[in-house]
Design a protein around this motif. Structure first.
Motif, PDB file in Angstrom:
ATOM      1  N   ASP A  73      59.535  45.540  -5.928  1.00 17.78           N
ATOM      2  CA  ASP A  73      59.208  46.920  -6.805  1.00 17.78           C
ATOM      3  C   ASP A  73      57.954  47.277  -6.850  1.00 17.78           C
ATOM      4  O   ASP A  73      57.116  46.214  -7.058  1.00 17.78           O
ATOM      5  N   PRO A  74      57.289  48.370  -7.202  1.00 19.73           N
ATOM      6  CA  PRO A  74      55.824  48.685  -7.207  1.00 19.73           C
ATOM      7  C   PRO A  74      55.408  48.087  -8.663  1.00 19.73           C
ATOM      8  O   PRO A  74      56.204  48.070  -9.797  1.00 19.73           O
ATOM      9  N   GLY A  75      54.400  47.147  -8.249  1.00 13.44           N
ATOM     10  CA  GLY A  75      53.704  46.826  -9.646  1.00 13.44           C
ATOM     11  C   GLY A  75      54.511  45.388 -10.173  1.00 13.44           C
ATOM     12  O   GLY A  75      53.967  45.180 -11.264  1.00 13.44           O
ATOM     13  N   GLU A  92      49.024  48.976   7.176  1.00 12.96           N
ATOM     14  CA  GLU A  92      50.588  49.264   6.485  1.00 12.96           C
ATOM     15  C   GLU A  92      51.011  48.108   5.698  1.00 12.96           C
ATOM     16  O   GLU A  92      51.708  48.381   4.524  1.00 12.96           O
ATOM     17  N   ALA A 146      49.211  47.646   2.576  1.00  8.78           N
ATOM     18  CA  ALA A 146      49.375  48.743   1.704  1.00  8.78           C
ATOM     19  C   ALA A 146      50.600  48.411   0.878  1.00  8.78           C
ATOM     20  O   ALA A 146      50.697  48.676  -0.475  1.00  8.78           O
ATOM     21  N   ASP A 147      51.765  47.739   1.423  1.00 14.21           N
ATOM     22  CA  ASP A 147      52.994  47.075   0.683  1.00 14.21           C
ATOM     23  C   ASP A 147      52.619  46.082  -0.090  1.00 14.21           C
ATOM     24  O   ASP A 147      52.958  46.048  -1.170  1.00 14.21           O
ATOM     25  N   ARG A 179      49.717  45.975  -1.635  1.00 12.09           N
ATOM     26  CA  ARG A 179      48.502  46.579  -2.622  1.00 12.09           C
ATOM     27  C   ARG A 179      49.912  47.310  -3.833  1.00 12.09           C
ATOM     28  O   ARG A 179      49.582  47.208  -4.859  1.00 12.09           O
ATOM     29  N   ARG A 180      50.985  47.923  -3.042  1.00 10.19           N
ATOM     30  CA  ARG A 180      51.959  48.530  -3.869  1.00 10.19           C
ATOM     31  C   ARG A 180      52.696  47.738  -4.798  1.00 10.19           C
ATOM     32  O   ARG A 180      52.845  47.845  -6.057  1.00 10.19           O
ATOM     33  N   ALA A 181      52.947  46.312  -4.520  1.00 10.61           N
ATOM     34  CA  ALA A 181      53.726  45.371  -5.133  1.00 10.61           C
ATOM     35  C   ALA A 181      52.933  44.673  -6.000  1.00 10.61           C
ATOM     36  O   ALA A 181      53.613  44.142  -7.126  1.00 10.61           O
ATOM     37  N   ASN A 241      50.521  44.225  -9.455  1.00  9.88           N
ATOM     38  CA  ASN A 241      50.225  45.165 -11.019  1.00  9.88           C
ATOM     39  C   ASN A 241      48.677  45.252 -10.887  1.00  9.88           C
ATOM     40  O   ASN A 241      47.944  44.690  -9.865  1.00  9.88           O
ATOM     41  N   HIS A 250      42.055  44.186  -7.158  1.00 12.25           N
ATOM     42  CA  HIS A 250      41.169  45.329  -7.805  1.00 12.25           C
ATOM     43  C   HIS A 250      40.423  44.920  -8.852  1.00 12.25           C
ATOM     44  O   HIS A 250      39.694  45.723  -9.325  1.00 12.25           O
TER      45      HIS A 250
END
Length: 514
Positions: A362-364, A387, A390-391, A393-395, A397, A457
């Motif tokens: 799930d994102p974050g 790619e 990116a997955d 980074r999306r996962a 928080n 980040h």
């Protein structure tokens, strides 16, 4: 007087019944083609402990197998035009069976006792049976052809059956045999079947000699005994690895998980906070300083191995939930049966590919993602790309951290490319490793080895990480900012469209531990 002579295209055509029936022909062609693919796929598994499971190894095996098919098809057709194929088919099956049965012992003996000969022996154990078996199809075709009127039909049918056999051999080996039987058992069993097939063919064609039977039986017996006595081998052969668990002679509760000859994990069964490998201490130094002491984390792990780091998190951060994607179910069984994995440890292991596991998060949802997946000494390429990042980074928080273990040597081309790829996705990157390994010691060329890269980040505490590394006596340093940009240089980023990981990665001088 003689009657008028018909033009050539009007000559009467006669045909004789085919020497070989359609069912027998189909069985011989399909079985021989299936056997070629079984040998090819199992050769990859047999060579993995010595050459690694890399793109180069796969390319080598596939290339030799294709050369064998080409050579056998050409030679089989040529011999069929000069000799009665009935004299050849049984010998082709019997001879290939003998070589296949001897293959496990021959390769392991060469790898242990004569490493320079390994590639030659490996090539011959694929080339010889592959060529003999590939010669069967043109021989059978010759026996089935009785008139030129049926050439297209006969050749087309037998070519199709050959392809069907190859598909069947591929599917059977990849989905059934490798996951259920040791590689040596597959090859000795296949060798036996080929010898039996050769005997049946010779008997049906009334050409079998007792001396042939005795000779091939002795070869099969020698192959089995040699495989039993050959060096190497595994505690278990999983779907992907030759696996061993080695006890530590200096630490009663210490265990090393060895996959394909490489030390992948070390853990103390009674003390999960004992971190033997320097790179694991590097991971711990980053994570310990990135989050408040003792705070439970929602963690995800790309690759499981012996689950050293998930166990460390469970011990030092009670309540941590670790989800692990480990592609090899055999490794997971070993974790439970021999390495003490408990069901209540807060560690959930899923037998799945890491890229698919990433996509399902799930994102974050994650505070921490740990990358420690390897095939041989290389990170699977599809986990290194823009790619895949990116997955990740999306996962994560907003304050999440990604840490990964990398291995590279020589000019460190892969490590630089992977760090460059991460720098495109995260605001803050740092690299942890031994200065000489990283090429930071001007007096020496880069040695290479294990490195830990961290990405987030938010800024990570450079000084705290260095202090933690020193406390663990790693002799590692931390590189970030402008120094890291200089280290990356002009390295290209990796993508799903272009990620030549195996080509960028330089092998270790020796097959040492991770």
């Amino acid at each position: 007087m003689t009657g008028p002579i018909s033009p050539p295209d009007e000559q009467p055509r006669t045909s004789q019944p085919p020497i070989l029936g359609p069912r027998a022909a189909a069985a011989l062609v399909a079985f021989s083609s299936a056997a070629v693919l079984v040998v090819e796929i199992t050769a990859l598994r047999l060579l993995a402990p010595y050459l690694g499971l890399t793109l180069e190894t796969s390319t080598l095996v596939i290339g030799i197998a294709l050369a064998a098919i080409a050579l056998g098809s050409w030679a089989g057709g040529r011999l069929s035009d000069r000799t009665d194929p009935r004299q050849l088919i049984g010998s082709a099956f019997g001879g290939s069976g003998a070589v296949v049965a001897l293959t496990p012992a021959a390769l392991r003996m060469a790898a242990e006792w004569a490493p320079p000969l390994l590639l030659i022996v490996a090539s011959l154990t694929i080339l010889i049976p592959g060529a003999l078996l590939s010669a069967v199809t043109p021989m059978v075709t010759k026996l089935r052809l009785t008139t030129l009127d049926q050439t297209g039909t006969v050749v087309g049918q037998l070519s199709g059956l050959s392809t069907v056999g190859a598909i069947a051999g591929t599917v059977l080996t990849g989905f059934v045999l490798i996951s259920r039987l040791p590689v040596s058992a597959i090859l000795i069993g296949l060798g036996t079947l080929l010898v039996v097939a050769g005997a049946v063919v010779e008997w049906r064609m009334r050409r079998w000699k007792r001396v042939n039977a005795i000779g091939l039986a002795l070869i099969l017996l020698v192959g089995g005994l040699a495989d039993y006595m050959a060096p190497g081998g595994c505690d278990a052969e999983t779907k992907y690895h030759c696996l061993r668990v080695v006890a530590d002679a200096e630490r009663d509760t210490g265990r090393t998980l060895v996959l394909d000859g490489l030390k992948h994990s070390y853990l103390d069964l009674n003390d999960p906070t004992h971190l033997q490998f320097a790179y694991v201490r590097g991971l711990a130094s980053v994570v310990d300083t990135a989050f408040p002491t003792g705070r439970p984390l929602a963690a995800y792990h790309l690759g499981g191995g012996g689950l050293t780091f998930p166990r460390y998190l469970a011990a030092t951060r009670p309540g941590t939930r670790s989800l692990v994607s480990e592609i090899d179910g055999g490794v997971v069984r070993t974790d439970r049966d021999e390495l003490g994995l408990q069901s209540d440890a807060g560690i959930e292991v899923r037998v799945e590919d890491g890229r698919l596991g990433l996509a399902s998060l799930d994102p974050g949802s994650r505070d921490l993602i740990v990358g420690d997946a390897f095939g041989g000494v290389s990170v699977p390429w599809h986990l290194t790309t823009t790619e895949a990042i990116a997955d990740i980074r999306r996962a994560l928080n907003g304050t999440g951290v990604y840490v990964a273990n990398l291995i590279d040597y020589g000019q460190l081309s892969f490590a630089r490319a992977e760090v460059a790829t991460l720098s495109q996705a995260f605001d803050h990157i740092l690299l942890v490793g031994e200065p000489r390994d990283l090429g930071l010691d001007a007096a020496f060329a880069p040695d290479g080895g294990n490195f830990v890269v961290a990405a987030s980040h938010r800024a990570l505490d450079f000084e705290a990480i260095k202090t933690a590394l020193d406390a663990r006596e790693t002799q590692w340093t931390v590189v970030q900012g402008e120094a890291l940009r200089r280290w990356i240089g002009d390295a290209e980023t990796l993508s799903d469209d272009y990620a030549p990981v195996d080509q960028l990665l330089e092998p270790a001088p020796t097959r040492s531990a991770r």
